[in-house]
Scaffold this active site. Structure first.
Site, short mmCIF file in Angstrom:
data_model
loop_
_atom_site.label_atom_id
_atom_site.label_comp_id
_atom_site.label_asym_id
_atom_site.label_seq_id
_atom_site.Cartn_x
_atom_site.Cartn_y
_atom_site.Cartn_z
N ARG A 123 0.85 -1.19 0.00
CA ARG A 123 0.00 0.00 0.00
C ARG A 123 0.88 1.23 0.00
NH1 ARG A 123 -5.01 0.82 3.99
NH2 ARG A 123 -3.49 1.87 5.29
N THR A 127 -1.25 7.44 -0.24
CA THR A 127 -2.57 7.36 -0.87
C THR A 127 -3.37 6.12 -0.44
OG1 THR A 127 -1.74 6.05 -2.71
CG2 THR A 127 -1.63 8.46 -2.95
N ASP A 221 0.05 -1.15 12.36
CA ASP A 221 0.62 -1.77 11.16
C ASP A 221 1.08 -3.18 11.51
OD1 ASP A 221 2.59 -2.64 9.21
OD2 ASP A 221 2.45 -0.62 8.39
N ASP A 224 4.79 -4.17 10.55
CA ASP A 224 5.81 -3.55 11.42
C ASP A 224 5.83 -4.23 12.78
OD1 ASP A 224 6.37 -1.77 9.43
OD2 ASP A 224 5.55 0.00 10.46
C1 PRP Z 1 -1.02 -4.03 4.78
C2 PRP Z 1 -1.73 -5.33 5.04
C3 PRP Z 1 -2.52 -5.54 3.79
C4 PRP Z 1 -2.89 -4.13 3.40
C5 PRP Z 1 -4.31 -3.86 3.81
O1 PRP Z 1 0.10 -4.24 4.02
O2 PRP Z 1 -0.90 -6.41 5.34
O3 PRP Z 1 -1.78 -6.15 2.77
O4 PRP Z 1 -2.01 -3.26 4.11
O5 PRP Z 1 -4.73 -2.62 3.35
P1 PRP Z 1 -5.77 -2.46 2.16
O6 PRP Z 1 -6.88 -3.41 2.42
O7 PRP Z 1 -6.20 -1.01 2.28
O8 PRP Z 1 -5.08 -2.72 0.87
P2 PRP Z 1 1.16 -3.09 3.62
O9 PRP Z 1 0.93 -2.66 2.20
O10 PRP Z 1 1.18 -2.02 4.65
O11 PRP Z 1 2.52 -3.86 3.58
P3 PRP Z 1 3.25 -4.81 4.66
O12 PRP Z 1 2.61 -6.14 4.50
O13 PRP Z 1 4.66 -4.77 4.20
O14 PRP Z 1 3.06 -4.22 6.02
N1 URA Z 2 -2.45 -2.33 7.17
C1 URA Z 2 -2.24 -2.60 8.49
O1 URA Z 2 -1.26 -3.27 8.85
N2 URA Z 2 -3.12 -2.09 9.38
C2 URA Z 2 -4.19 -1.36 9.02
O2 URA Z 2 -4.97 -0.94 9.89
C3 URA Z 2 -4.38 -1.08 7.65
C4 URA Z 2 -3.50 -1.59 6.74
#
Ligand code: PRP
Ligand code: URA
Length: 230
Positions: A123, A127, A221, A224
């Site tokens: 993500r 945005t 997150d 993280d």
């Molecule tokens: C997070 C999570 C999902 C996404 C959810 O990943 O693990 O993949 O956001 O959000 P959405 O439904 O609005 O798309 P992120 O892109 O932050 O990456 P990460 O897995 O590296 O933390």
């Molecule tokens: N990704 C996350 O890890 N947490 C949220 O709340 C949304 C997106």
């Protein structure tokens, strides 16, 4: 002063409001307690990983209940026949990196030698739009049931993009089961509108998204907290 045991109060949307393709884990005291630990901002990574893994295991066991079975007869050591069932088809896991990789160990604990594909979707932090970077999937994925793994379903952008990739590789919607720890009504509706035939099994439906498109109350997150925090 000690607090008397109490029934869990739930403020999220009730299951009756969920799209028909959405299944939730039973809200037991155990599940609520596990979530309370991982939602707590004071929980450090060691405990976060341990208790998130516990929930993943419960979720994966429930997800496997949604796979079809066929009649299967075996002989027991008593010499009698047992008319049971066996899984109908082959499966594979597909994790949405990075956070989805945290669910792979739980899947391997339940399904020995399971094949696992990876889709890297991130993500955009400004945005909240999901962007696809990479996909590596088993060659015969089109003939398998796919357990799609991502702990967080916020806007639904990432999961919808991942399903697009699976469908481009020949997997029918009916063979996709999305396994998710924390979802929200916005993400569930977006997924249902885009792909009404996939099943979604989510451990907990939270209240809503905030302005930054984070799930609230949520847990922050996930990636993280599982991989890089203190
Ligand atoms: C997070 C999570 C999902 C996404 C959810 O990943 O693990 O993949 O956001 O959000 P959405 O439904 O609005 O798309 P992120 O892109 O932050 O990456 P990460 O897995 O590296 O933390
Ligand atoms: N990704 C996350 O890890 N947490 C949220 O709340 C949304 C997106």
């Amino acid at each position: 002063m000690s607090t008397a045991p109490q029934q869990q109060q739930h403020t999220s949307i009730c299951p009756a409001d969920l799209p028909a393709n959405v299944f939730t884990l039973q809200r037991t005291g155990q599940l609520a307690a596990l979530f309370t630990i991982i939602r707590d901002t004071n929980t450090h990574r060691g405990d976060f990983v341990f208790y998130a893994d516990r929930i993943c295991r419960l979720l994966i066991e429930e997800g496997l209940n949604h796979l079809p079975v066929v009649d299967k007869s075996v002989s027991t050591p008593t010499g009698l026949k047992y008319e049971g069932v066996g899984f109908e088809g082959k499966i594979c896991g597909v994790s949405i990196m990075r956070a989805g990789e945290a669910m792979e160990a739980g899947l391997r604990e339940c399904c020995r030698a399971v094949r696992i594909g990876k889709i890297l979707i991130q993500r955009d932090e400004e945005t909240a739009q999901a962007k696809l970077f990479y996909a590596k999937l088993p060659d015969d994925i089109a003939s398998r049931y796919c357990l799609l793994l991502d702990p967080m379903l916020a806007t639904g952008g990432s999961a919808i993009k991942a399903v697009e990739v699976l469908i481009d590789h020949g997997v029918p919607q009916e063979r996709i089961i999305f396994l998710n720890l924390v979802s929200c009504p916005e993400g569930l509706r977006a997924m249902h509108d885009a792909y009404p035939k996939i099943k979604i099994v989510t451990a907990w439906v939270d209240e809503k998204l905030n302005e930054q498109k984070y799930i609230v109350p949520g847990l922050g997150d996930f990636g993280d907290r599982y991989f890089t925090s203190n």
